[in-house]
Write an enzyme that holds these catalytic residues in place. Sequence first.
Site, short mmCIF file in Angstrom:
data_model
loop_
_atom_site.label_atom_id
_atom_site.label_comp_id
_atom_site.label_asym_id
_atom_site.label_seq_id
_atom_site.Cartn_x
_atom_site.Cartn_y
_atom_site.Cartn_z
CB CYS B 55 -1.01 0.01 1.14
SG CYS B 55 -0.47 -0.82 2.60
NE ARG B 57 8.19 0.51 -0.02
CZ ARG B 57 8.97 1.57 0.12
NH1 ARG B 57 9.70 2.00 -0.88
NH2 ARG B 57 9.02 2.19 1.28
CG HIS B 104 15.24 2.16 -3.31
ND1 HIS B 104 14.84 3.37 -2.78
CD2 HIS B 104 14.11 1.46 -3.53
CE1 HIS B 104 13.52 3.39 -2.70
NE2 HIS B 104 13.04 2.25 -3.16
CB SER B 114 8.71 1.63 6.59
OG SER B 114 9.21 0.45 6.04
N GLY B 194 -13.35 -0.69 32.92
CA GLY B 194 -13.86 0.15 31.84
C GLY B 194 -13.59 -0.56 30.53
N GLY B 196 -13.20 0.78 27.32
CA GLY B 196 -12.82 1.65 26.20
C GLY B 196 -12.15 0.87 25.07
CG MET B 198 -7.35 3.96 22.99
SD MET B 198 -5.70 3.87 22.31
CE MET B 198 -4.83 4.81 23.55
#
Lengths: 264, 426
Positions: B55, B57, B104, B114, B194, B196, B198
């Site tokens: 995605c 290169r 390269h 990257s 909790g 959440g 994350m």
Amino acid sequence: MDKISFNLSLFSYLMASLAYFVYLAYRRPLVSTIAGWTVAFGLLCQTVTIGVRSSQTGHGPYTTSFEVALFLAWLMVVVYFLTEWKYKIKDLGAFVIPLVFIVLLFSAFLSKDAALVPESDEVRFWLTMHRTLSIMGYAAFSIAFAAGIMYLIQEHQVKTKKLGIMYFRMPSLEVLDDLNFKVIMIGFPLFTLGFMTGSISNTQMDLPFFSWDLTRTLPLVLAWLIYSLVFFGRMMVGLRGKKAAQGAIFGFVTVIGTYFLHIL
Amino acid sequence: MISTEPNLVLVGVNHKATPVEIREKLAFNQVKLEASLEQLVSCPEIAENIILSTCNRVEIYARVDDTDQGIKLLKDFICDYHGISRGSLDQYFYSYTDNQAVEHLFRVSASLDSMILGEAQILGQVKDAYSTARALSSTGLVLNQLFEKAFNVAKKVREETGISERGVSISSAAVELAKKIFEDLENHSVMLVGTGEMAELAAKHLISYGVKTVYVASRTYERAVSLAQTLNGCALGFDAFKEELYRADIVITSTAAPNFIISKEMIEQAIHKRKNKPIFLIDIAVPRDIAPEVNDLENVYLYDIDDLQNVVNANMEERQKEAESAMEIIQQEVTKFNNWFSTLDAVPTIVEMRNRAEVMRINEVDKTLKTLTHLSDIDQKAIHQLTQSLVNKILHKPTINLKKKTQSMDGHVYLKAIRHLFHLDD
């Protein structure tokens, strides 16, 4: 012969210490391999030194301050290799081998004369036991000392949230704490037995069971108390982590201090 | 015909200069990829080729007869294949030849090129691209050697620099910390207070590193139950978690509570119950859920979202520094590869060998002709022709074999031998 091998081992440990520092900073696998082989070479040379000296004096390396330092340094390397083999903590070398170098360097300034050996077989037996067991205990404690220092460095970084190069290089707190405890678990009984056999050899020489020579015995009792606190504290109330690491450091400093007092 | 002069070229676009709208149009999916490789390898100008399409290169590595022509051909191919006019794309293309192309590829494989420096995915993608091309026989000696080398270089960079070891996302930084506190996560437990998003992400990350026991507590019990189900853990009522806190080695809080829900006293009790076994507290709630003084307790490590973000930022900077030592490794490896690569070129050696023989021939013939003054011009010419064809005949087989041998892995050995036997380097 033993002089050459002594100098060679001293030089090897110095070089290996430097190599371990380089490895700690730059982490090149080749450097740690070279350091490992250099230490092995040093150990070999030191074994020759001890062997030659023992054949000259007719007894093991534990009668004079020089021999004690020589034997302690040798055992520290042996214990280091065992730990390294079991735990694979390559960076431990940067903390243990310089210590070995210092002990050996120090011994170079001590008198190389052989000591008088007690005539009685019984006294000789207890003295030999006392010294061998104690030195084995000290060698284990030296690893606990190094693990303790590493623990404090790592703990400081995680606690203060400043994660430097050492954070990535050094093992986890759990591993260091575990190593600290394991070597004290081995070292403490040896040290205690050494302490007891020492007292027995005292009585053999018609001295009181505890020769209350304040400068000589008190620090040793202090060291024993520190280690017993770490040892029993861990088993009974879960004393661990920072306090255990500090205990291992204080204990070893006291042991080294005791040794100096013995020489003075 | 396979050229004896190995010219390496690379044409591509990447995330640095090319917007995603363009990149997505130029991407080769697996099906397109195979057809493209075959189409390219059927071109007489292209001896070998590999297409790397991710995605970020699209790059084509190829061995061609003529460098300039090869680059143009590859650019045209990419444009034609996707039906886009060349003019609108020219500004995005970069192209490299020989050592630059080698460098390269090494940089790409070692993840220095990257978007997130040091990420591990790209190496796998390069490996896939290589094996696809290899399976279709669109690669040969040079690209095989080049890509195998690139994988070694990437491994070396990963082992000898810290480029990949520092987490650059909140959850990977948290996992790293957990591993620096507990070493092996397998026998450790995590509690989510909790539910959440994350927190869930961090928990999944921890689970992927071996954490087996998971507790989930939430004000809404149903949510705790449903998240516990996805994480294969056990749900707790919101009031119960305080009692159970001591069971968890790692606690992740993410509630919407306006005040602290975990106080210093609570952790003090928990740590006492745990016999001082360490606790790692991760507070990703804003406003915070855990009183900051908790961090003063021994064997307790508290990180809030800002602390973790600081760790991530510092790690990014460190990766940047590590990239410099990685570049040193790459430069060395490029030189090594080029040494091998340059030996592949048999032509200069063949020319030198023939020149050397020709000089000898002329010297010897001239010497002889000086003593044979009675010979006519025609005879002299005949002698020249004879010796010329003699030299040609003698050198013909070695020339052909040398060309052939330099196509193989041990080609450089033959070149070296020839240079040595004919004293070409004196």
